[in-house]
Scaffold this motif. Sequence first.
Motif, PDB file in Angstrom:
ATOM      1  N   HIS A  65       4.120   8.852  -6.911  1.00 54.75           N
ATOM      2  CA  HIS A  65       5.713   9.322  -6.995  1.00 54.75           C
ATOM      3  C   HIS A  65       5.803   9.636  -8.272  1.00 54.75           C
ATOM      4  CE1 HIS A  65       5.930   5.210  -8.375  1.00 54.75           C
ATOM      5  NE2 HIS A  65       7.196   5.460  -8.770  1.00 54.75           N
ATOM      6  N   HIS A  67       7.585   9.095 -10.792  1.00 51.14           N
ATOM      7  CA  HIS A  67       8.015   8.405 -12.330  1.00 51.14           C
ATOM      8  C   HIS A  67       7.130   8.300 -13.308  1.00 51.14           C
ATOM      9  CE1 HIS A  67      10.982   5.721  -9.553  1.00 51.14           C
ATOM     10  NE2 HIS A  67      11.340   6.958 -10.075  1.00 51.14           N
ATOM     11  N   HIS A  70       3.719   6.714 -13.626  1.00 54.34           N
ATOM     12  CA  HIS A  70       2.428   6.842 -12.822  1.00 54.34           C
ATOM     13  C   HIS A  70       1.790   8.416 -12.802  1.00 54.34           C
ATOM     14  CE1 HIS A  70       3.450   3.246 -10.429  1.00 54.34           C
ATOM     15  NE2 HIS A  70       4.408   3.234 -10.994  1.00 54.34           N
ATOM     16  N   CYS A 141       4.922   1.906  -6.791  1.00 50.57           N
ATOM     17  CA  CYS A 141       5.824   0.914  -7.084  1.00 50.57           C
ATOM     18  C   CYS A 141       6.912   0.394  -5.758  1.00 50.57           C
ATOM     19  CB  CYS A 141       7.020   1.882  -7.908  1.00 50.57           C
ATOM     20  SG  CYS A 141       7.007   1.900  -9.635  1.00 50.57           S
TER      21      CYS A 141
HETATM   22 ZN   LIG Z   1       8.544   3.988  -9.747  1.00 46.46          ZN
END
Ligand SMILES: [Zn+2]
Length: 213
Positions: A65, A67, A70, A141
């Motif tokens: 994803h 964020h 990551h 996450c």
């Molecule tokens: Zn995340």
Amino acid sequence: MKVTIIYDNETWQPGLEAAWGFSCLVEANGQRLLFDTGGRGDILLQNLETLNLAPRSISEIFISHGHWDHLGGLADLLRLHRDARVYLPWSCSRPPEAREVISVQGPLEISEIFFSTGELPGAEQSLVVKTVDGLVVICGCSHPGVGTILEAASSLGKVKALIGGLHGFKEYEVLADLALVCPCHCTQHQAEIMTRYPETAVSGGVGKVLEFG
Ligand SMILES: [Zn+2]
Ligand SMILES: [Zn+2]
């Protein structure tokens, strides 16, 4: 099949650096795929070097994803390996450094052993790896929720292991049938999971290697 944690909030082996974020290298059937890239490129590349893993040997990069913890190391990695193919959730914006991007919306077969759940609600995809006796699921996450991720993965077979950040996950009973769970990165209730599943729960950390049949 082998999973090596490259980036995590904690270290497992001395000589490696911990920082907020997650990344692991999955090696199976002669194929190498990097799952996520941690938050900082310099730490990612340093840990790869310490673990004797050449960035040029990684041709496939799977981003769970968008964020920063990551995706943050991706640009530095791509600067060293421009031609690496990046599997990105559909709603995530395309990194300018990437030459080849596969935008993943629905479930996707990456190879005969690597699969994506597709982008689930929460704008995150999880990696599913097929092994001889079940599936290994790797999550970033777990923003979609662990139950939702495991349910999506189970359309491909029986899930035997779960590795990654589980965030605020508390519905511990959904882990009951797993042979292994490695709750790391952002997992808030790590201690409870370890206490509840002392035989199957293992800690993560940079340098940790998990091997499967
Ligand atoms: Zn995340
Ligand atoms: Zn995270």
